[in-house]
Design an enzyme around this catalytic site. Structure first.
Site, short mmCIF file in Angstrom:
data_model
loop_
_atom_site.label_atom_id
_atom_site.label_comp_id
_atom_site.label_asym_id
_atom_site.label_seq_id
_atom_site.Cartn_x
_atom_site.Cartn_y
_atom_site.Cartn_z
CB SER A 121 17.61 55.71 -65.59
OG SER A 121 16.85 56.43 -64.63
NE ARG A 122 12.68 55.42 -65.17
CZ ARG A 122 13.36 54.81 -64.19
NH1 ARG A 122 13.68 55.49 -63.09
NH2 ARG A 122 13.71 53.57 -64.28
N GLY A 123 13.22 60.10 -68.53
CA GLY A 123 12.75 61.47 -68.48
C GLY A 123 13.76 62.51 -68.94
CB ILE A 124 14.70 65.76 -67.42
CG1 ILE A 124 13.34 66.45 -67.47
CG2 ILE A 124 15.81 66.80 -67.62
CD1 ILE A 124 13.11 67.43 -66.34
N GLY A 125 16.72 63.39 -67.71
CA GLY A 125 18.11 62.94 -67.78
C GLY A 125 18.42 62.17 -69.04
CE1 TYR A 176 12.45 67.93 -54.79
CE2 TYR A 176 11.46 70.10 -55.04
CZ TYR A 176 12.13 69.01 -55.59
OH TYR A 176 12.48 69.02 -56.92
CE LYS A 181 15.94 68.92 -56.61
NZ LYS A 181 16.90 68.58 -57.69
#
Length: 315
Positions: free
Chosen positions: A14-18, A172, A176
């Site tokens: 939807s935004r940024g890197i993606g 986190y 990851k």
């Protein structure tokens, strides 16, 4: 109707890197399916295109950007915490285009704090979106990969495994690093099973990349913008990974900068700096530990739980 072009599904687009990855894959001839939780009426969004790091940027606006640039794209709403939603996303992609050639899992939840300051609900959210979301998406895609002759690529956003990564963000890091373990383990499965056209690769930024999260940091630390790179470095590295032979990238966990340097011969990264002339600080170690051991090939007797009758056991 099956697409004659290669089909790429980007989850978390939807935004940024993606968003950048989806747009650049489309520019390179891929039919795109862009998926995320947020959708909108793209044709009511003004001004267009919206700020790529704002809430106005959704998979609907990303699909419109791709189509107005001459590409082919479909937006699908998905909640990666919900396995049924993930399954519908994958099945709808195959129903629309007949196959999935590239799966990019970019969805992620982030909270960097000590264990003491990470509530259980925040911990669970990260595990569900990060490691469980990736696992569920791959599980949903595997039958389709089988039907298309085991020929596909998976790219996931997860880090090299090293001790400093855990510091100050243990909760986190648990998810990851779990994603990186999945990359290593699934790659080994495919190698052992002779699936020579399947590859899963993890990518991580060597320097911080401009995003909605970094914009918040800039509000309190304006100078931090000098340490940011444009998301184009990430999409360029992913495209390079997709061009590389399976044997070079299956099970590989690398950074964007390091892969472009070693596989594409890139030595000048100035064009990726958000601030012209600035040299963003590298946040990753110069070298990563080798996780192999001396008796790497000797795992003893292998156990397959699917071939064990447990009766009433809850193993």
């Amino acid at each position: 109707m099956a697409s004659k072009q290669q089909v790429a599904l980007v989850v978390g687009a939807s935004r940024g890197i993606g968003r950048q990855v989806a747009i650049d894959l489309a520019k390179n001839g891929y039919t795109m399916v862009v998926a995320a939780k947020s959708t909108s009426d793209a044709y009511a969004t003004k001004p267009f295109p919206p700020d790529p790091n704002s809430q106005q940027s959704t998979v609907s606006t990303v699909a419109r950007e791709i189509k107005e640039a001459g590409g082919q794209a479909t937006a699908i709403a998905v909640d990666t915490r919900d396995l049924e939603s993930v399954q519908r996303m994958v099945d709808e992609t195959v129903k629309l285009y007949g196959h999935i050639d590239v799966l990019v899992y970019n969805s992620g939840a982030i909270w960097w704090a000590s264990v003491e300051n990470t509530p259980m609900k925040r911990f669970q959210l990260m595990q569900r979106i990060n490691v469980e979301g990736l696992y569920g998406t791959i599980q949903a895609a595997l039958p389709h990969f089988k039907n298309q002759g085991w020929k596909a690529r998976i790219i996931t956003v997860s880090p090299p495994i090293y001790s400093r990564f855990f510091r100050g963000k243990t909760a986190y890091a648990m998810g990851k690093v779990g994603m990186s373990v999945l990359t290593k383990g699934l790659a080994m499965d495919w190698e052992r099973e002779g699936k020579i056209d399947m590859a899963i690769t993890s990518i991580w930024p060597a320097s911080s990349i401009e995003s909605a999260a970094t914009l918040k940091i800039q509000q309190t630390d304006p100078e931090s913008v000098k340490d940011l790179r444009k998301p184009a470095i990430y999409s360029d590295a992913i495209l390079a990974m997709l061009r590389a032979p399976v044997a070079d990238v299956n099970g590989l966990i690398d950074t964007d900068e390091d892969f472009l340097r070693t596989h594409e011969g890139v030595t000048d990264f100035k064009k990726y700096s958000v601030v012209p002339g600035a040299t963003p600080r590298r946040i990753m170690p110069a070298r990563f530990p080798d996780l192999t051991v001396a008796e790497q090939a000797d795992e003893g007797r292998r156990t397959d739980s699917t071939k064990i009758t447990c009766g009433e056991s809850k193993l």
